[in-house]
Design a protein around this motif. Structure first.
Motif, PDB file in Angstrom:
ATOM      1  N   HIS A   1       8.952 -16.610  15.797  1.00 35.99           N
ATOM      2  CA  HIS A   1       8.610 -18.001  15.512  1.00 35.99           C
ATOM      3  C   HIS A   1       9.581 -18.910  16.276  1.00 35.99           C
TER       4      HIS A   1
ATOM      5  N   CYS B 124      12.827 -13.629  14.264  1.00 38.12           N
ATOM      6  CA  CYS B 124      11.470 -13.212  14.598  1.00 38.12           C
ATOM      7  C   CYS B 124      10.994 -14.075  15.769  1.00 38.12           C
TER       8      CYS B 124
ATOM      9  N   CYS C 117       8.349 -14.963   7.852  1.00 37.82           N
ATOM     10  CA  CYS C 117       9.416 -14.621   8.787  1.00 37.82           C
ATOM     11  C   CYS C 117       9.479 -13.110   8.939  1.00 37.82           C
ATOM     12  N   ARG C 118       9.270 -12.654  10.180  1.00 34.97           N
ATOM     13  CA  ARG C 118       9.268 -11.203  10.423  1.00 34.97           C
ATOM     14  C   ARG C 118      10.529 -10.795  11.155  1.00 34.97           C
TER      15      ARG C 118
ATOM     16  N   HIS D 104      11.374 -21.403   8.442  1.00 36.33           N
ATOM     17  CA  HIS D 104      10.223 -21.929   9.172  1.00 36.33           C
ATOM     18  C   HIS D 104       8.917 -21.639   8.428  1.00 36.33           C
TER      19      HIS D 104
ATOM     20  N   CYS E 210      12.729 -19.966  14.431  1.00 32.77           N
ATOM     21  CA  CYS E 210      13.494 -18.967  13.668  1.00 32.77           C
ATOM     22  C   CYS E 210      14.963 -18.947  14.096  1.00 32.77           C
TER      23      CYS E 210
HETATM   24 ZN   LIG Z   1      11.493 -15.992  11.447  1.00 33.38          ZN
END
Ligand SMILES: [Zn+2]
Length: 419
Positions: A217, A215, A206-207, A202, A220
């Motif tokens: 998002h 994450c 990206c966390r 995405h 995700c």
């Molecule tokens: Zn992500």
């Protein structure tokens, strides 16, 4: 818990068939979901059931559903003569909008990762399988190539809504089936090939935690499936008047060949319909058909086929299972439809079963296919004789017969062309 709107489930089941335990279970499950959500009902379930008994009697009388005196409270057999639908489907647009997942536009590029690599796909076209969108895309590094790209639903929806179930079959389940087919070495011209599968990359950082998961998002973890080859569906060919005699014979041969390959490893398709067969035209070679849409395939005994009033086999409608000839039976219904055969405007399983019984016994399906070709008519007769029996389908005989009639036809064409 996300409670699916009740009317939505009802609509999906069509006229609930009360002989069908599955329908009953879904209704009970819905009831208990509502109870967890909204607390105990004012009336006990026994009271409701007793009430329902009276209403059912009245409704049977109103609708003249058989003799209500005999077998009063038990299951009734379908005896309706004048067909009038009891439940009319209501299009609920609000539900559709809410659950819409990631939508891609023509011209956009989607990035996909699996454990080893990242790949970009350029979206060229948006298609529909009758219910859900999918895409025709080209790999960024190979713009001349066309592939089908399917986008799944976001995995954070722990209790998927009904629509997401269809997406799950289209993407995650189909990925599983195609992977298994690949592992078993099942491949062929008439089967789709798994080109890539993985998760979307995405925009933005990206966390996701290193332990896995997603994450926050909204995209995700969205699963993506990419397959080849691409082509026009039989549904589209029929609506544009491109499905003729040649196509019918080839389509039958090619689909049977795909079924034969899959069944050599005990895999059945379970969802043959005009949206799941494509005609591939590439360069010099002759157009051929590929059986796609393997998400509902039966791999083991507990798997259940897709339910389609017109195209599911009779055994699937009655028992929720497939017999040896079931896929071939669905193929016959699809060819009957593609060759201009009419289906009645029914909305119940009972009505559909009744129509089939009448049509097969009067040989209406065979006659319609006989107008197209004698080998198709003979094939329909063979399938009719096999349905509901424990005998295995003999693919080889029919593949040979269809091949013979294709080569005769080609031979004729060559002569015509040289004159
Ligand atoms: Zn992500």
């Amino acid at each position: 818990i996300a409670v699916s709107p009740v009317d939505r489930i009802w609509n999906k089941l069509g006229n609930a068939n009360w002989g069908d335990i599955g329908a009953l279970q879904v209704t009970f499950a819905t009831f208990y979901c509502i109870m967890q959500f909204a607390g105990l009902p004012k009336h006990s379930i026994e009271d409701l059931a007793a009430d329902h008994g009276c209403r059912l009697q009245t409704r049977r009388l109103e609708r003249q559903l058989g003799d209500t005196r005999v077998n009063g409270s038990g299951l009734f057999r379908f005896q309706q003569h004048g067909v009038s639908p009891e439940i009319v489907e209501v299009q609920d647009e609000s539900v559709k909008l809410e659950s819409e997942s990631l939508k891609l536009e023509v011209g956009s590029v989607l990035w996909l990762e699996d454990s080893n690599w990242e790949r970009g796909y350029h979206i060229n076209q948006i298609r529909s399988n009758g219910e859900l969108p999918y895409y025709i895309a080209s790999p960024v590094e190979d713009p001349g190539k066309s592939l089908f790209l399917y986008v799944g639903s976001h995995p954070s929806q722990l209790e998927p809504a009904w629509e997401d179930m269809n997406l799950w079959y289209l993407v995650q389940r189909q990925t599983k089936v195609l992977t298994i087919m690949k592992q078993k070495g099942l491949s062929g011209k008439y089967l789709p090939q798994l080109s890539a599968s993985g998760r979307i990359i995405h925009p933005g950082q990206c966390r996701r935690p290193s332990s896995g998961g997603n994450c926050d998002h909204p995209w995700c973890g969205t699963p993506i499936l990419v397959t080849s080859p691409v082509g026009e569906t039989v549904a589209d060919m029929v609506s544009e008047g491109h499905f003729g005699v040649d196509e019918a014979i080839r389509c039958c041969h090619d689909c049977l060949s795909a079924l034969s390959t899959a069944s050599s490893e005990g895999i059945r398709h379970g969802d043959i319909r005009p949206e799941n067969v494509i005609c591939v035209r590439s360069g010099e070679s002759r157009p051929y058909f590929v059986l796609i849409g393997w998400g509902h395939a039966i791999l083991e005994d507990r798997d259940r086929p897709a339910m389609s009033l017109h195209f599911s086999s009779t055994y699937a409608l009655q028992e929720g299972k497939l017999c040896s000839a079931s896929d071939a039976e669905s193929l016959v219904y699809m060819l009957y439809f593609a060759c201009g055969g009419a289906f009645p405007d029914l909305d119940s399983v009972e009505g559909e079963l009744q129509w089939r019984e009448t049509s097969w016994s009067r040989r209406l399906i065979q006659q319609k296919l006989g107008d197209v070709s004698t080998v198709l008519k003979a094939f329909a007769d063979y399938v009719d004789s096999l349905c509901g029996t424990p005998y295995p389908m003999d693919y080889d005989i029919w593949l040979r017969r269809f091949k013979r009639s294709i080569s005769e036809e080609d031979h004729g064409k060559e002569i015509a062309a040289s004159v």
